[in-house]
Design a protein around this motif. Sequence first.
Motif, short mmCIF file in Angstrom:
data_model
loop_
_atom_site.label_atom_id
_atom_site.label_comp_id
_atom_site.label_asym_id
_atom_site.label_seq_id
_atom_site.Cartn_x
_atom_site.Cartn_y
_atom_site.Cartn_z
N GLY A 2 35.55 31.90 29.86
CA GLY A 2 34.56 31.85 30.92
C GLY A 2 33.16 31.85 30.37
N ALA A 3 32.19 32.05 31.25
CA ALA A 3 30.78 32.02 30.86
C ALA A 3 30.38 33.32 30.18
N LYS A 4 30.19 33.27 28.87
CA LYS A 4 29.81 34.44 28.08
C LYS A 4 28.87 34.01 26.96
N THR A 5 28.21 34.98 26.35
CA THR A 5 27.35 34.73 25.20
C THR A 5 28.16 34.85 23.92
N LEU A 6 29.31 34.24 23.91
CA LEU A 6 30.24 34.34 22.78
C LEU A 6 30.02 33.14 21.86
N VAL A 7 29.08 33.32 20.92
CA VAL A 7 28.76 32.29 19.95
C VAL A 7 28.44 33.00 18.63
N PHE A 8 28.85 32.42 17.54
CA PHE A 8 28.60 33.05 16.23
C PHE A 8 27.73 32.16 15.37
N PRO A 9 26.87 32.69 14.57
CA PRO A 9 26.29 34.02 14.70
C PRO A 9 24.98 33.92 15.46
N THR A 10 24.37 35.05 15.72
CA THR A 10 22.99 35.09 16.19
C THR A 10 22.20 35.89 15.15
N PRO A 11 20.92 35.57 14.99
CA PRO A 11 20.14 36.31 13.99
C PRO A 11 19.83 37.72 14.48
N VAL A 12 19.63 38.61 13.55
CA VAL A 12 19.17 39.96 13.89
C VAL A 12 17.75 40.07 13.34
N TRP A 13 16.83 40.24 14.27
CA TRP A 13 15.42 40.33 13.92
C TRP A 13 14.83 41.58 14.56
N ILE A 67 31.42 40.98 20.64
CA ILE A 67 32.16 41.93 19.80
C ILE A 67 31.22 43.02 19.28
N ARG A 68 29.92 42.84 19.51
CA ARG A 68 28.88 43.82 19.20
C ARG A 68 28.99 44.34 17.77
N SER A 69 28.95 43.41 16.82
CA SER A 69 29.13 43.77 15.42
C SER A 69 28.12 43.06 14.52
N TYR A 70 27.69 43.76 13.48
CA TYR A 70 26.77 43.20 12.48
C TYR A 70 27.55 42.68 11.29
N PHE A 71 27.03 41.64 10.66
CA PHE A 71 27.64 41.05 9.48
C PHE A 71 26.56 40.63 8.50
N GLY A 72 26.95 40.48 7.24
CA GLY A 72 26.09 39.88 6.24
C GLY A 72 26.40 38.39 6.18
N ILE A 73 25.65 37.66 5.38
CA ILE A 73 25.92 36.23 5.27
C ILE A 73 26.95 35.96 4.19
N GLY A 74 27.51 34.78 4.24
CA GLY A 74 28.55 34.41 3.29
C GLY A 74 28.05 33.60 2.13
N GLU A 75 28.94 32.83 1.57
CA GLU A 75 28.66 32.06 0.36
C GLU A 75 27.87 30.79 0.65
N PRO A 86 11.81 30.97 0.33
CA PRO A 86 12.75 32.08 0.51
C PRO A 86 14.20 31.63 0.32
N ASP A 87 14.96 32.42 -0.40
CA ASP A 87 16.36 32.15 -0.69
C ASP A 87 17.21 33.06 0.20
N MET A 88 18.02 32.45 1.06
CA MET A 88 18.81 33.24 2.01
C MET A 88 19.71 34.25 1.32
N LEU A 89 20.25 33.90 0.17
CA LEU A 89 21.13 34.84 -0.53
C LEU A 89 20.37 36.03 -1.11
N LYS A 90 19.07 35.86 -1.33
CA LYS A 90 18.24 36.97 -1.79
C LYS A 90 17.69 37.78 -0.62
N VAL A 91 17.37 37.13 0.49
CA VAL A 91 16.89 37.83 1.69
C VAL A 91 18.00 38.71 2.25
N LYS A 92 19.23 38.22 2.21
CA LYS A 92 20.41 38.93 2.74
C LYS A 92 20.22 39.32 4.21
N PRO A 93 19.95 38.32 5.08
CA PRO A 93 19.73 38.64 6.49
C PRO A 93 20.98 39.17 7.17
#
Length: 188
Positions: free
Chosen positions: A6-17, A168-176, A154-161
């Motif tokens: 159904g209609a939800k904000t279920l999309v991966f990922p969103t940034p955390v700022w 699912i209300r969960s935080y994650f790091g970035i991948g490879e 800026p290097d995303m792997l160094k920033v580690k956003p």
Amino acid sequence: MKKSFGAKTLVFPTPVWIICTYNQEGKPNAMTVAWGGVCSSQPPCIAISVRAATYTHGNILSHKAFTVNVPSASHVRAVDYCGIATGKKVDKFSVTGFTAVRSEKVDAPYIQEFPLILECKLLSKSEIGIHTHFIGEIVDVKAEESVLDENGLPDMLKVKPIIYGPEIRSYFGIGEYLGEGHSIGKDL
């Protein structure tokens, strides 16, 4: 077979700022958002969606400015706190130990400890459901030299956003690293 949710904000990922603003007395405030993204290349703009009930909402309208602070994964606990607590009742900078720095470009502070900062002047706003969609024109980007790549960007792997999984209300790091954009698909 796919399952319908159904209609939800279920999309991966969103940034955390962290969005930083000043209140009416000039006191800095920090609010965690995950509803945001780039919305224009020329002029360079970013969009965030903020509920009218938040302290930050009024601060943005009052000062016509905000900063987008991109935290590293090491700050996830304090970042979560900034999304739980309200600046109406607590000084989030005192609690988290973050250092507020006055921007030279816009009427908003930024967080010294974060590796990547976007300073934005309010360009426009529109109401969407329970949120106000703020569009900020990026007037400056600041990055710690320690997170720059060999080309000086800026290097995303160094920033580690931090990224967020809505619903699912969960935080994650970035991948490879997967490959260069506008390049790895050319052979198809």
